[in-house]
Write a protein that holds these residues in place. Structure first.
Motif, PDB file in Angstrom:
ATOM      1  N   ASN A  38       1.261 -10.276 -14.113  1.00 18.75           N
ATOM      2  CA  ASN A  38       0.033 -10.306 -13.475  1.00 18.75           C
ATOM      3  C   ASN A  38      -0.104  -8.884 -12.880  1.00 18.75           C
ATOM      4  N   GLU A  39       0.508  -7.789 -13.454  1.00 18.08           N
ATOM      5  CA  GLU A  39       0.339  -6.154 -12.921  1.00 18.08           C
ATOM      6  C   GLU A  39      -1.269  -5.884 -13.224  1.00 18.08           C
ATOM      7  N   LYS A  40      -1.960  -5.539 -12.020  1.00 17.68           N
ATOM      8  CA  LYS A  40      -3.344  -5.012 -12.400  1.00 17.68           C
ATOM      9  C   LYS A  40      -3.350  -3.437 -12.181  1.00 17.68           C
ATOM     10  N   ASN A  41      -2.226  -2.856 -11.902  1.00 18.66           N
ATOM     11  CA  ASN A  41      -2.172  -1.360 -11.795  1.00 18.66           C
ATOM     12  C   ASN A  41      -3.243  -0.756 -10.998  1.00 18.66           C
ATOM     13  N   ASN A  42      -3.451  -1.344  -9.864  1.00 12.87           N
ATOM     14  CA  ASN A  42      -4.403  -0.851  -8.775  1.00 12.87           C
ATOM     15  C   ASN A  42      -3.801   0.329  -7.959  1.00 12.87           C
ATOM     16  N   ALA A  43      -4.691   1.323  -7.603  1.00 14.23           N
ATOM     17  CA  ALA A  43      -4.509   2.292  -6.683  1.00 14.23           C
ATOM     18  C   ALA A  43      -4.192   1.857  -5.066  1.00 14.23           C
ATOM     19  N   LEU A  44      -3.202   2.204  -4.316  1.00 12.13           N
ATOM     20  CA  LEU A  44      -3.088   1.673  -3.307  1.00 12.13           C
ATOM     21  C   LEU A  44      -3.410   2.933  -2.044  1.00 12.13           C
ATOM     22  N   VAL A  45      -4.270   2.632  -1.355  1.00 13.14           N
ATOM     23  CA  VAL A  45      -4.958   3.594  -0.474  1.00 13.14           C
ATOM     24  C   VAL A  45      -4.735   3.169   1.081  1.00 13.14           C
ATOM     25  N   VAL A  46      -5.070   4.120   1.941  1.00 11.56           N
ATOM     26  CA  VAL A  46      -5.419   3.643   3.470  1.00 11.56           C
ATOM     27  C   VAL A  46      -6.879   4.106   3.629  1.00 11.56           C
ATOM     28  N   CYS A  47      -7.677   3.133   3.791  1.00  6.38           N
ATOM     29  CA  CYS A  47      -9.239   3.431   4.195  1.00  6.38           C
ATOM     30  C   CYS A  47      -9.212   4.153   5.402  1.00  6.38           C
ATOM     31  N   LYS A  48     -10.161   4.889   5.783  1.00  9.71           N
ATOM     32  CA  LYS A  48     -10.715   5.714   6.875  1.00  9.71           C
ATOM     33  C   LYS A  48     -10.809   4.652   8.068  1.00  9.71           C
ATOM     34  N   GLU A  49     -11.308   3.475   7.967  1.00 12.80           N
ATOM     35  CA  GLU A  49     -11.518   2.653   9.388  1.00 12.80           C
ATOM     36  C   GLU A  49      -9.983   1.956   9.635  1.00 12.80           C
ATOM     37  N   CYS A  50      -9.136   1.759   8.693  1.00 18.78           N
ATOM     38  CA  CYS A  50      -7.622   1.426   8.857  1.00 18.78           C
ATOM     39  C   CYS A  50      -6.879   2.356   9.185  1.00 18.78           C
ATOM     40  N   TYR A  51      -7.132   3.556   9.147  1.00 20.19           N
ATOM     41  CA  TYR A  51      -6.165   4.450   9.430  1.00 20.19           C
ATOM     42  C   TYR A  51      -5.306   4.433  10.752  1.00 20.19           C
ATOM     43  N   PRO A  52      -6.114   4.312  11.877  1.00 20.33           N
ATOM     44  CA  PRO A  52      -5.397   4.139  13.308  1.00 20.33           C
ATOM     45  C   PRO A  52      -4.494   2.713  13.061  1.00 20.33           C
ATOM     46  N   LYS A  53      -4.791   1.854  12.647  1.00 17.53           N
ATOM     47  CA  LYS A  53      -3.843   0.696  12.407  1.00 17.53           C
ATOM     48  C   LYS A  53      -2.521   1.045  11.625  1.00 17.53           C
ATOM     49  N   TYR A  54      -2.982   1.574  10.358  1.00 15.13           N
ATOM     50  CA  TYR A  54      -1.808   1.964   9.535  1.00 15.13           C
ATOM     51  C   TYR A  54      -0.886   2.914  10.487  1.00 15.13           C
ATOM     52  N   VAL A  55      -1.087   3.866  11.184  1.00 11.03           N
ATOM     53  CA  VAL A  55      -0.358   4.490  11.997  1.00 11.03           C
ATOM     54  C   VAL A  55       0.534   3.757  12.729  1.00 11.03           C
ATOM     55  N   ALA A  56      -0.199   3.034  13.504  1.00 12.43           N
ATOM     56  CA  ALA A  56       0.774   1.962  14.186  1.00 12.43           C
ATOM     57  C   ALA A  56       1.697   1.095  13.611  1.00 12.43           C
ATOM     58  N   MET A  57       1.308   0.562  12.353  1.00 11.69           N
ATOM     59  CA  MET A  57       2.145  -0.303  11.507  1.00 11.69           C
ATOM     60  C   MET A  57       3.360   0.596  11.011  1.00 11.69           C
ATOM     61  N   ARG A  58       3.084   1.704  10.421  1.00  9.78           N
ATOM     62  CA  ARG A  58       4.023   2.594   9.887  1.00  9.78           C
ATOM     63  C   ARG A  58       4.933   2.961  10.913  1.00  9.78           C
ATOM     64  N   LYS A  59       4.467   3.368  12.170  1.00  9.31           N
ATOM     65  CA  LYS A  59       5.551   3.500  13.237  1.00  9.31           C
ATOM     66  C   LYS A  59       6.469   2.567  13.571  1.00  9.31           C
ATOM     67  N   LYS A  60       5.929   1.185  13.630  1.00  5.01           N
ATOM     68  CA  LYS A  60       6.632   0.021  13.858  1.00  5.01           C
ATOM     69  C   LYS A  60       7.637  -0.020  12.937  1.00  5.01           C
ATOM     70  N   TYR A  61       7.352  -0.089  11.793  1.00  7.25           N
ATOM     71  CA  TYR A  61       8.385   0.033  10.508  1.00  7.25           C
ATOM     72  C   TYR A  61       9.539   0.719  10.558  1.00  7.25           C
ATOM     73  N   VAL A  62       9.085   2.080  10.658  1.00  8.86           N
ATOM     74  CA  VAL A  62      10.227   3.208  10.908  1.00  8.86           C
ATOM     75  C   VAL A  62      11.178   2.732  12.006  1.00  8.86           C
ATOM     76  N   SER A  63      10.338   2.557  13.146  1.00  9.81           N
ATOM     77  CA  SER A  63      11.491   2.427  14.179  1.00  9.81           C
ATOM     78  C   SER A  63      12.236   1.065  14.161  1.00  9.81           C
ATOM     79  N   ARG A  64      11.770   0.080  13.635  1.00  8.44           N
ATOM     80  CA  ARG A  64      12.420  -1.195  13.269  1.00  8.44           C
ATOM     81  C   ARG A  64      13.519  -0.923  12.369  1.00  8.44           C
ATOM     82  N   MET A  65      13.208  -0.059  11.392  1.00 11.36           N
ATOM     83  CA  MET A  65      14.375   0.142  10.413  1.00 11.36           C
ATOM     84  C   MET A  65      15.692   0.986  10.999  1.00 11.36           C
TER      85      MET A  65
END
Length: 120
Positions: A38-65
């Motif tokens: 079921n691979e659709k080969n879609n491109a994965l992006v971070v949209c402009k509206e979600c960028y601030p939320k993405y930064v917080a989520m990425r920071k949380k992931y790295v700090s937990r790791m």
């Protein structure tokens, strides 16, 4: 990529900053291709509206790791100090790997800034 682009935060079809294709995404795509077919080969992006939320989520992931790996190493050192043996070392390392894998519960891939520059 031949497919459409989807935001990794909101899941909507949008354009944005491309996500770095790392070993986790490669493993998921391999599983979807080989097992679920079921691979659709879609491109994965971070949209402009979600960028601030993405930064917080990425920071949380790295700090937990880092926190989980640090706790695993601390536990390994304590176990070896209490009972110095190869078995204690192996149990400590196994626990460290298990804790590291827990960090993937909050996984958020990095951005492929260099790939963005090459596409222009």
């Amino acid at each position: 990529m031949a497919g459409k682009s989807y935001c990794v935060v909101c899941g909507e079809q949008k354009g944005g900053l491309p996500v770095k294709i790392d070993y986790v995404i490669d493993a998921i795509r391999w599983f979807k291709t080989k097992v679920t077919k079921n691979e659709k080969n879609n491109a994965l992006v971070v949209c402009k509206e979600c960028y601030p939320k993405y930064v917080a989520m990425r920071k949380k992931y790295v700090s937990r790791m880092y926190m989980y790996v640090g706790l695993g190493i601390l536990f390994t050192v304590l176990v070896i100090a209490l009972n110095p043996s190869i078995g204690s070392f192996l149990i400590g390392m196994l626990l460290t790997v298990a804790l590291f894998l827990f960090s993937f519960l909050n996984y958020m891939p990095g951005l492929d800034i260099d790939g963005r520059k090459r596409q222009k």
